[in-house]
Design a protein around this motif. Sequence first.
Motif, PDB file in Angstrom:
ATOM      1  N   MET A   1       0.742  -1.258   0.041  1.00  0.00           N
ATOM      2  CA  MET A   1      -0.166  -0.033  -0.107  1.00  0.00           C
ATOM      3  C   MET A   1       1.037   1.347  -0.071  1.00  0.00           C
ATOM      4  N   ILE A   2       0.477   2.294  -0.790  1.00  0.00           N
ATOM      5  CA  ILE A   2       1.360   3.506  -0.947  1.00  0.00           C
ATOM      6  C   ILE A   2       0.360   4.530  -0.440  1.00  0.00           C
ATOM      7  N   ARG A   3       0.842   5.367   0.661  1.00  0.00           N
ATOM      8  CA  ARG A   3       0.101   6.439   0.926  1.00  0.00           C
ATOM      9  C   ARG A   3       0.854   7.552   1.377  1.00  0.00           C
ATOM     10  N   PRO A   4       0.347   8.630   1.703  1.00  0.00           N
ATOM     11  CA  PRO A   4       1.080   9.986   2.131  1.00  0.00           C
ATOM     12  C   PRO A   4       1.622   9.750   3.362  1.00  0.00           C
TER      13      PRO A   4
ATOM     14  N   VAL B   1       2.848  10.650   7.278  1.00  0.00           N
ATOM     15  CA  VAL B   1       2.159  11.279   8.220  1.00  0.00           C
ATOM     16  C   VAL B   1       3.557  11.674   9.323  1.00  0.00           C
TER      17      VAL B   1
ATOM     18  N   ASP C   1       5.408   8.722  10.626  1.00  0.00           N
ATOM     19  CA  ASP C   1       6.426   7.759  10.112  1.00  0.00           C
ATOM     20  C   ASP C   1       7.905   8.400  10.052  1.00  0.00           C
TER      21      ASP C   1
ATOM     22  N   LEU D   1       5.916  10.162   0.176  1.00  0.00           N
ATOM     23  CA  LEU D   1       4.921   8.734   0.019  1.00  0.00           C
ATOM     24  C   LEU D   1       5.725   7.791   0.740  1.00  0.00           C
TER      25      LEU D   1
ATOM     26  N   ALA E   1       5.536   3.530   1.237  1.00  0.00           N
ATOM     27  CA  ALA E   1       5.181   2.057   0.917  1.00  0.00           C
ATOM     28  C   ALA E   1       5.003   1.032   2.094  1.00  0.00           C
ATOM     29  N   GLU E   2       3.981   0.514   2.360  1.00  0.00           N
ATOM     30  CA  GLU E   2       4.012  -0.365   3.511  1.00  0.00           C
ATOM     31  C   GLU E   2       3.626  -1.779   3.002  1.00  0.00           C
TER      32      GLU E   2
ATOM     33  N   ALA F   1       3.019   6.944  -8.133  1.00  0.00           N
ATOM     34  CA  ALA F   1       2.425   7.626  -7.003  1.00  0.00           C
ATOM     35  C   ALA F   1       2.911   8.891  -7.060  1.00  0.00           C
TER      36      ALA F   1
ATOM     37  N   ARG G   1       1.060  12.517  -8.077  1.00  0.00           N
ATOM     38  CA  ARG G   1       0.821  13.664  -7.285  1.00  0.00           C
ATOM     39  C   ARG G   1       1.429  14.903  -7.850  1.00  0.00           C
TER      40      ARG G   1
END
Length: 142
Positions: free
Chosen positions: A1-4, A6, A9, A52, A54-55, A102, A106
């Motif tokens: 999963m890729i996300r911004p 926070v 992190d 960004l 990646a998890e 990603a 963006r």
Amino acid sequence: MIRPAVPADAARIGYVNAVTWQAAYAGLVPPGLLARQTPEALGAPQRGEFHLVAEDGQEGLVGFATAGATRHPEFAADAELWAIYVLPGHQDRGIGTGLFAAACDRLVAIPRASAPPRRSSPSGSSSRQDPSGNTSISGRQA
């Protein structure tokens, strides 16, 4: 999963940065320089910059990308991808490719008015974006 990313992190991003840097550049740069690549050495995103992450389902955060407005106004670009780091044990699984895609998504979504003015490079090349979001530099697809 890729996300911004926070703020929570930050420590893990620093860890990924240090471990990946040390693995990638061992034997190529002086050991003292590698030793300075610590989890604490990577700062928080600055204005116009984003991370960004990646998890994976087991280890959590295993990679990150950093991008934002160009740091080099002499080049023909409004924005740039500054870094992609993926832990050595997670490379060659498409994580870097996902982070790249990603980050590009963006970057092209940033309103042109908030980006620095477009400039020509010393060679005279310039960048253009067509209505579908494709970027070309001096007529070549980027």
